[in-house]
Scaffold this motif. Structure first.
Motif, PDB file in Angstrom:
ATOM      1  N   VAL A  21       0.791  -1.419  -0.085  1.00  0.00           N
ATOM      2  CA  VAL A  21      -0.024  -0.171   0.038  1.00  0.00           C
ATOM      3  C   VAL A  21       0.900   1.129  -0.041  1.00  0.00           C
ATOM      4  N   ASN A  22       0.412   2.310  -0.450  1.00  0.00           N
ATOM      5  CA  ASN A  22       1.046   3.613  -0.266  1.00  0.00           C
ATOM      6  C   ASN A  22       0.908   4.069   0.879  1.00  0.00           C
ATOM      7  N   PRO A  23       1.865   4.357   1.794  1.00  0.00           N
ATOM      8  CA  PRO A  23       1.710   4.675   3.220  1.00  0.00           C
ATOM      9  C   PRO A  23       1.336   6.080   3.413  1.00  0.00           C
ATOM     10  N   GLY A  24       1.278   7.076   2.420  1.00  0.00           N
ATOM     11  CA  GLY A  24       0.731   8.271   2.609  1.00  0.00           C
ATOM     12  C   GLY A  24      -0.592   8.677   1.991  1.00  0.00           C
ATOM     13  N   ALA A  25      -1.184   7.513   1.180  1.00  0.00           N
ATOM     14  CA  ALA A  25      -2.378   7.889   0.318  1.00  0.00           C
ATOM     15  C   ALA A  25      -3.738   8.228   1.155  1.00  0.00           C
ATOM     16  N   GLU A  26      -3.794   7.286   2.457  1.00  0.00           N
ATOM     17  CA  GLU A  26      -4.981   7.644   3.232  1.00  0.00           C
ATOM     18  C   GLU A  26      -4.796   8.874   3.601  1.00  0.00           C
ATOM     19  N   ALA A  27      -3.743   9.444   4.393  1.00  0.00           N
ATOM     20  CA  ALA A  27      -3.689  10.701   4.943  1.00  0.00           C
ATOM     21  C   ALA A  27      -3.862  11.838   3.948  1.00  0.00           C
ATOM     22  N   LEU A  28      -3.424  11.492   2.873  1.00  0.00           N
ATOM     23  CA  LEU A  28      -3.439  12.541   1.583  1.00  0.00           C
ATOM     24  C   LEU A  28      -5.084  12.817   1.255  1.00  0.00           C
ATOM     25  N   ARG A  29      -5.681  11.622   1.106  1.00  0.00           N
ATOM     26  CA  ARG A  29      -7.069  11.604   0.808  1.00  0.00           C
ATOM     27  C   ARG A  29      -7.750  12.366   2.011  1.00  0.00           C
ATOM     28  N   GLY A  30      -7.522  11.842   3.331  1.00  0.00           N
ATOM     29  CA  GLY A  30      -8.333  12.516   4.112  1.00  0.00           C
ATOM     30  C   GLY A  30      -8.183  14.048   4.435  1.00  0.00           C
ATOM     31  N   LEU A  31      -6.920  14.536   4.176  1.00  0.00           N
ATOM     32  CA  LEU A  31      -6.599  15.886   4.518  1.00  0.00           C
ATOM     33  C   LEU A  31      -6.509  16.649   3.499  1.00  0.00           C
ATOM     34  N   LEU A  32      -6.470  16.422   2.323  1.00  0.00           N
ATOM     35  CA  LEU A  32      -6.579  16.919   1.010  1.00  0.00           C
ATOM     36  C   LEU A  32      -8.222  17.470   0.758  1.00  0.00           C
ATOM     37  N   GLY A  33      -8.937  16.471   0.744  1.00  0.00           N
ATOM     38  CA  GLY A  33     -10.426  16.329   0.659  1.00  0.00           C
ATOM     39  C   GLY A  33     -10.574  16.765  -0.945  1.00  0.00           C
ATOM     40  N   HIS A  34     -11.935  16.870  -1.101  1.00  0.00           N
ATOM     41  CA  HIS A  34     -12.395  17.428  -2.576  1.00  0.00           C
ATOM     42  C   HIS A  34     -12.103  18.877  -2.731  1.00  0.00           C
ATOM     43  N   GLY A  35     -11.807  19.203  -4.127  1.00  0.00           N
ATOM     44  CA  GLY A  35     -11.617  20.713  -4.355  1.00  0.00           C
ATOM     45  C   GLY A  35     -11.325  20.701  -5.782  1.00  0.00           C
ATOM     46  N   SER A  36     -11.199  22.024  -6.046  1.00  0.00           N
ATOM     47  CA  SER A  36     -10.780  22.224  -7.610  1.00  0.00           C
ATOM     48  C   SER A  36      -9.686  23.208  -7.700  1.00  0.00           C
ATOM     49  N   GLY A  37      -9.001  23.352  -9.066  1.00  0.00           N
ATOM     50  CA  GLY A  37      -7.992  24.292  -9.281  1.00  0.00           C
ATOM     51  C   GLY A  37      -6.742  23.427  -9.249  1.00  0.00           C
ATOM     52  N   VAL A  38      -5.650  24.161  -9.216  1.00  0.00           N
ATOM     53  CA  VAL A  38      -4.272  23.568  -9.133  1.00  0.00           C
ATOM     54  C   VAL A  38      -3.758  23.193  -7.930  1.00  0.00           C
ATOM     55  N   CYS A  39      -3.424  21.914  -7.700  1.00  0.00           N
ATOM     56  CA  CYS A  39      -2.887  21.325  -6.774  1.00  0.00           C
ATOM     57  C   CYS A  39      -1.279  20.859  -7.089  1.00  0.00           C
ATOM     58  N   LEU A  40      -0.367  21.757  -6.603  1.00  0.00           N
ATOM     59  CA  LEU A  40       1.034  21.661  -6.707  1.00  0.00           C
ATOM     60  C   LEU A  40       1.701  20.692  -5.783  1.00  0.00           C
ATOM     61  N   GLU A  41       2.312  19.510  -6.425  1.00  0.00           N
ATOM     62  CA  GLU A  41       2.912  18.480  -5.462  1.00  0.00           C
ATOM     63  C   GLU A  41       4.265  18.802  -5.607  1.00  0.00           C
ATOM     64  N   LEU A  42       5.102  19.163  -4.455  1.00  0.00           N
ATOM     65  CA  LEU A  42       6.512  19.377  -4.220  1.00  0.00           C
ATOM     66  C   LEU A  42       7.022  18.065  -4.169  1.00  0.00           C
ATOM     67  N   GLY A  43       8.412  17.900  -4.869  1.00  0.00           N
ATOM     68  CA  GLY A  43       8.980  16.625  -4.794  1.00  0.00           C
ATOM     69  C   GLY A  43       8.061  15.634  -5.376  1.00  0.00           C
ATOM     70  N   CYS A  44       7.408  15.643  -6.593  1.00  0.00           N
ATOM     71  CA  CYS A  44       6.385  14.644  -6.969  1.00  0.00           C
ATOM     72  C   CYS A  44       7.210  13.506  -7.448  1.00  0.00           C
ATOM     73  N   GLY A  45       8.285  13.148  -7.362  1.00  0.00           N
ATOM     74  CA  GLY A  45       9.126  12.018  -7.749  1.00  0.00           C
ATOM     75  C   GLY A  45       8.572  11.350  -9.103  1.00  0.00           C
ATOM     76  N   THR A  46       7.893  10.484  -9.435  1.00  0.00           N
ATOM     77  CA  THR A  46       7.682   9.532 -10.434  1.00  0.00           C
ATOM     78  C   THR A  46       6.176   9.799 -10.643  1.00  0.00           C
ATOM     79  N   GLY A  47       5.367  10.768  -9.739  1.00  0.00           N
ATOM     80  CA  GLY A  47       3.955  11.146 -10.034  1.00  0.00           C
ATOM     81  C   GLY A  47       3.093  10.139  -9.610  1.00  0.00           C
ATOM     82  N   VAL A  48       3.367   9.451  -8.447  1.00  0.00           N
ATOM     83  CA  VAL A  48       2.287   8.289  -8.125  1.00  0.00           C
ATOM     84  C   VAL A  48       1.059   8.695  -7.507  1.00  0.00           C
ATOM     85  N   HIS A  49       1.307  10.020  -6.895  1.00  0.00           N
ATOM     86  CA  HIS A  49      -0.016  10.531  -6.190  1.00  0.00           C
ATOM     87  C   HIS A  49      -1.011  11.264  -7.088  1.00  0.00           C
TER      88      HIS A  49
END
Length: 215
Positions: A21-49
């Motif tokens: 499992v992706n250890p950060g996915a659950e927390a990202l989903r719960g805290l970011l929540g639904h929205g719209s507009g640009v979401c900038l990912e810092l240190g995006c790596g290979t883009g898995v999120h």
């Protein structure tokens, strides 16, 4: 980051596939929540999120220093090669910023937090998902799945390649550690307002996550 250029193919083709499992996915989903507009990912790596961010309604854009990692990421989201501590982004121009499991890769993370505060619109959302500073680091041995052994070193705050496993990231590229108060104070010093927190992982948390907003 040159160190990640050297391991980019291994990270994409072996390391990620070995994670159940992706250890950060659950927390990202719960805290970011639904929205719209640009979401900038810092240190995006290979883009898995990127897919998760899109699923929540946002438009993902990734930033990373590593050309090797971005070579894989470009198929998943728009990207730019840049230093997260000097973002090529206008003041108060993005709706959301996320940093997922990367803060220990950024020795200048407190400068990164100041950049987050600069580029977010007033009220814009920032989600930090990071390895838990209390239970992960060169001082923590997670070799026993039923327990975590915490040795002296938590308070030191330093860069290290020490790791309980040779199958992970830290032994290859190193990591910077900040004790919990220093990390959280970095958000406040940057001018961000902390809203909520989350922990994930067992038997002791692997991830500490925080949601903040720009003033």
């Amino acid at each position: 980051m040159a160190a990640y250029d050297e391991i980019a193919d291994w990270y994409e083709e072996e390391f990620l596939r070995a994670q159940p499992v992706n250890p950060g996915a659950e927390a990202l989903r719960g805290l970011l929540g639904h929205g719209s507009g640009v979401c900038l990912e810092l240190g995006c790596g290979t883009g898995v999120h990127a897919d998760l961010v899109r699923e929540l309604g946002w438009t993902p854009v990734g930033v990373d220093l590593s050309s090797g990692m971005l070579r894989h990421a470009r198929a998943r989201l728009p990207t730019a090669q840049a230093d997260a501590a000097r973002l090529p982004v206008r003041d108060r121009s993005v709706a959301a910023v996320v940093a997922v499991l990367v803060h220990t890769d950024m020795p200048a993370y407190f400068a990164v937090l100041r950049e987050v505060a600069r580029v977010l619109r007033p009220g814009g959302v920032f989600v930090h998902v990071g390895v838990h500073p209390c239970f992960c680091g060169g001082f923590a041995d997670r070799g026993d799945p039923a327990a975590v052994v915490v040795r002296p070193g938590y308070l030191d705050g330093h860069w290290t390649k020490e790791s309980w496993t040779d199958q992970g990231i830290r032994d290859k590229v190193g990591a910077t550690h900040w004790p919990l108060p220093e990390l959280l104070n970095g958000f406040l010093d940057a001018g961000l307002t902390l809203d909520r927190f989350a922990e994930t992982g067992a038997p002791l948390p692997i991830v500490l996550a925080a949601r903040a907003h720009a003033r």
